[in-house]
Design a protein around this motif. Structure first.
Motif, PDB file in Angstrom:
ATOM      1  N   GLY A 147      10.299 -41.488  17.226  1.00  0.00           N
ATOM      2  CA  GLY A 147       8.718 -41.886  18.420  1.00  0.00           C
ATOM      3  C   GLY A 147       8.729 -40.857  20.007  1.00  0.00           C
ATOM      4  N   ASP A 148       8.886 -41.280  20.167  1.00  0.00           N
ATOM      5  CA  ASP A 148       8.808 -41.015  21.414  1.00  0.00           C
ATOM      6  C   ASP A 148       8.573 -41.760  22.423  1.00  0.00           C
ATOM      7  N   GLN A 149      10.125 -42.416  22.764  1.00  0.00           N
ATOM      8  CA  GLN A 149      10.251 -43.964  23.565  1.00  0.00           C
ATOM      9  C   GLN A 149      10.233 -42.675  24.862  1.00  0.00           C
ATOM     10  N   GLU A 150      10.952 -41.935  25.528  1.00  0.00           N
ATOM     11  CA  GLU A 150      10.688 -41.777  27.127  1.00  0.00           C
ATOM     12  C   GLU A 150       8.924 -41.062  26.919  1.00  0.00           C
ATOM     13  N   ARG A 151       8.064 -41.162  26.270  1.00  0.00           N
ATOM     14  CA  ARG A 151       6.741 -40.555  26.345  1.00  0.00           C
ATOM     15  C   ARG A 151       6.563 -39.632  27.404  1.00  0.00           C
ATOM     16  N   LEU A 152       6.972 -38.689  26.737  1.00  0.00           N
ATOM     17  CA  LEU A 152       6.760 -37.493  26.852  1.00  0.00           C
ATOM     18  C   LEU A 152       5.802 -36.696  27.579  1.00  0.00           C
ATOM     19  N   PRO A 153       5.614 -35.779  27.979  1.00  0.00           N
ATOM     20  CA  PRO A 153       3.643 -35.156  28.203  1.00  0.00           C
ATOM     21  C   PRO A 153       3.514 -34.607  27.260  1.00  0.00           C
ATOM     22  N   ARG A 154       4.355 -34.210  27.064  1.00  0.00           N
ATOM     23  CA  ARG A 154       3.989 -32.610  25.004  1.00  0.00           C
ATOM     24  C   ARG A 154       4.363 -33.162  24.188  1.00  0.00           C
ATOM     25  N   PRO A 155       3.747 -33.470  23.108  1.00  0.00           N
ATOM     26  CA  PRO A 155       3.470 -33.278  22.339  1.00  0.00           C
ATOM     27  C   PRO A 155       5.148 -32.599  21.113  1.00  0.00           C
ATOM     28  N   ARG A 156       5.400 -33.188  20.488  1.00  0.00           N
ATOM     29  CA  ARG A 156       6.313 -33.026  19.454  1.00  0.00           C
ATOM     30  C   ARG A 156       5.919 -32.442  18.176  1.00  0.00           C
ATOM     31  N   LEU A 157       7.138 -31.818  17.273  1.00  0.00           N
ATOM     32  CA  LEU A 157       6.588 -31.631  15.841  1.00  0.00           C
ATOM     33  C   LEU A 157       7.871 -31.718  15.139  1.00  0.00           C
ATOM     34  N   ALA A 158       8.677 -31.381  14.080  1.00  0.00           N
ATOM     35  CA  ALA A 158       9.382 -31.418  13.549  1.00  0.00           C
ATOM     36  C   ALA A 158       9.302 -31.137  11.206  1.00  0.00           C
ATOM     37  N   VAL A 159       9.699 -29.463  11.374  1.00  0.00           N
ATOM     38  CA  VAL A 159       9.689 -30.006   9.387  1.00  0.00           C
ATOM     39  C   VAL A 159      10.671 -28.711   9.374  1.00  0.00           C
ATOM     40  N   GLY A 160      10.980 -29.678   8.028  1.00  0.00           N
ATOM     41  CA  GLY A 160      12.426 -29.247   7.765  1.00  0.00           C
ATOM     42  C   GLY A 160      11.525 -29.307   5.977  1.00  0.00           C
ATOM     43  N   ILE A 161      12.245 -29.136   5.692  1.00  0.00           N
ATOM     44  CA  ILE A 161      12.762 -29.178   3.873  1.00  0.00           C
ATOM     45  C   ILE A 161      14.664 -29.309   3.801  1.00  0.00           C
ATOM     46  N   ALA A 162      14.995 -30.152   2.691  1.00  0.00           N
ATOM     47  CA  ALA A 162      16.352 -29.749   2.254  1.00  0.00           C
ATOM     48  C   ALA A 162      16.563 -30.434   0.620  1.00  0.00           C
ATOM     49  N   GLY A 163      17.877 -29.884   0.386  1.00  0.00           N
ATOM     50  CA  GLY A 163      17.865 -30.471  -0.837  1.00  0.00           C
ATOM     51  C   GLY A 163      19.525 -30.761  -1.105  1.00  0.00           C
ATOM     52  N   ALA A 164      19.633 -31.445  -2.078  1.00  0.00           N
ATOM     53  CA  ALA A 164      21.146 -31.544  -2.945  1.00  0.00           C
ATOM     54  C   ALA A 164      21.255 -31.605  -3.873  1.00  0.00           C
ATOM     55  N   TYR A 165      22.721 -31.484  -4.246  1.00  0.00           N
ATOM     56  CA  TYR A 165      23.101 -31.209  -5.457  1.00  0.00           C
ATOM     57  C   TYR A 165      24.609 -32.011  -5.772  1.00  0.00           C
ATOM     58  N   ASN A 166      24.540 -33.029  -6.055  1.00  0.00           N
ATOM     59  CA  ASN A 166      25.525 -34.107  -6.611  1.00  0.00           C
ATOM     60  C   ASN A 166      25.952 -33.630  -7.929  1.00  0.00           C
ATOM     61  N   GLN A 167      27.582 -33.114  -7.799  1.00  0.00           N
ATOM     62  CA  GLN A 167      28.024 -32.523  -9.159  1.00  0.00           C
ATOM     63  C   GLN A 167      29.047 -34.379  -9.266  1.00  0.00           C
ATOM     64  N   ASN A 168      29.124 -34.385 -10.704  1.00  0.00           N
ATOM     65  CA  ASN A 168      30.055 -35.069 -11.067  1.00  0.00           C
ATOM     66  C   ASN A 168      30.127 -36.123 -10.264  1.00  0.00           C
ATOM     67  N   ALA A 169      29.137 -37.006  -9.825  1.00  0.00           N
ATOM     68  CA  ALA A 169      29.256 -38.794  -9.828  1.00  0.00           C
ATOM     69  C   ALA A 169      29.676 -39.228 -10.062  1.00  0.00           C
ATOM     70  N   GLN A 170      30.270 -40.380 -10.226  1.00  0.00           N
ATOM     71  CA  GLN A 170      30.951 -41.166 -10.698  1.00  0.00           C
ATOM     72  C   GLN A 170      30.027 -42.685 -10.763  1.00  0.00           C
ATOM     73  N   ARG A 171      29.232 -42.608  -9.334  1.00  0.00           N
ATOM     74  CA  ARG A 171      28.745 -44.067  -9.271  1.00  0.00           C
ATOM     75  C   ARG A 171      26.988 -43.347  -9.279  1.00  0.00           C
ATOM     76  N   GLN A 172      26.288 -44.773 -10.172  1.00  0.00           N
ATOM     77  CA  GLN A 172      25.060 -44.410 -10.902  1.00  0.00           C
ATOM     78  C   GLN A 172      24.009 -43.616  -9.712  1.00  0.00           C
ATOM     79  N   ARG A 173      24.214 -44.461  -8.768  1.00  0.00           N
ATOM     80  CA  ARG A 173      22.965 -44.275  -7.523  1.00  0.00           C
ATOM     81  C   ARG A 173      24.089 -43.383  -6.254  1.00  0.00           C
ATOM     82  N   SER A 174      25.360 -42.605  -6.686  1.00  0.00           N
ATOM     83  CA  SER A 174      25.468 -41.806  -6.150  1.00  0.00           C
ATOM     84  C   SER A 174      26.171 -41.719  -4.565  1.00  0.00           C
ATOM     85  N   THR A 175      25.912 -41.975  -3.743  1.00  0.00           N
ATOM     86  CA  THR A 175      26.190 -42.230  -1.928  1.00  0.00           C
ATOM     87  C   THR A 175      25.214 -43.649  -1.755  1.00  0.00           C
ATOM     88  N   GLN A 176      24.067 -44.743  -2.417  1.00  0.00           N
ATOM     89  CA  GLN A 176      23.894 -45.201  -2.408  1.00  0.00           C
ATOM     90  C   GLN A 176      24.567 -46.690  -3.287  1.00  0.00           C
TER      91      GLN A 176
END
Length: 176
Positions: A147-176
């Motif tokens: 959020g905007d905890q500082e109440r800035l006068p201008r809007p903010r926007l971030a658009v992102g894309i991410a990908g992950a690949y877990n090779q040979n994970a030993q745990r069923q849910r990996s990092t979880q």
């Protein structure tokens, strides 16, 4: 007490070499069979604008909902869905920049991690590979808070894309 954290942070030799040690001391901070209270333990080298190197145990840089700082959340805790649809802390190395090329609107994160989660070592070698690209079309801002905890006068926007690949994970849910 559900969550109790003790955080040490600062810099060594110059402000461009940072460190963080975060210990989790609350009863619900621990997973089954986890004996170490270490949540974050990392060192970052910020000597170049386009290449920050961070080594240690920290949040896998997959999404903004998980990598926001605990002190910057709008609510007391993260939503329960975050625990199901994200990657948690892991041991590894991250290459990143919040201002790629000095443009003020482009950021990236690349990482290689152990793939088993915090305070764990796998019996067989495997890696978690993560890549994330973020565009801030309205200009750069501190995206470690919700959020905007500082109440800035201008809007903010971030658009992102991410990908992950877990090779040979030993745990069923990996990092979880």
């Amino acid at each position: 007490i559900r969550t109790l954290r003790l955080i040490f942070s600062g810099h060594v030799y110059s402000r461009r070499t940072q460190y963080v040690l975060q210990l989790a001391l609350g009863a619900q901070d621990f997973e089954a069979n986890m004996v170490s209270p270490v949540y974050d333990a990392w060192v970052a080298f910020n000597h170049l604008r386009d290449l920050r190197v961070r080594v240690g145990q920290f949040f896998v840089p997959f999404d903004r909902a998980r990598t926001n700082a605990e002190w910057g959340l709008n609510m007391v805790d993260r939503p329960l869905l975050i625990g199901e649809a994200t990657l948690d802390r892991d041991v590894g190395v991250e290459l990143s920049s919040d201002d790629l090329g000095g443009l003020g609107w482009l950021a990236y994160r690349l990482g290689v991690f152990g793939g088993e989660g915090k305070n764990r070592l796998a019996s067989e070698a495997g890696f978690l590979y993560v890549a994330r690209l973020q565009v801030n079309p309205l200009g750069a801002f501190d995206d470690s808070v919700e959020g905007d905890q500082e109440r800035l006068p201008r809007p903010r926007l971030a658009v992102g894309i991410a990908g992950a690949y877990n090779q040979n994970a030993q745990r069923q849910r990996s990092t979880q």
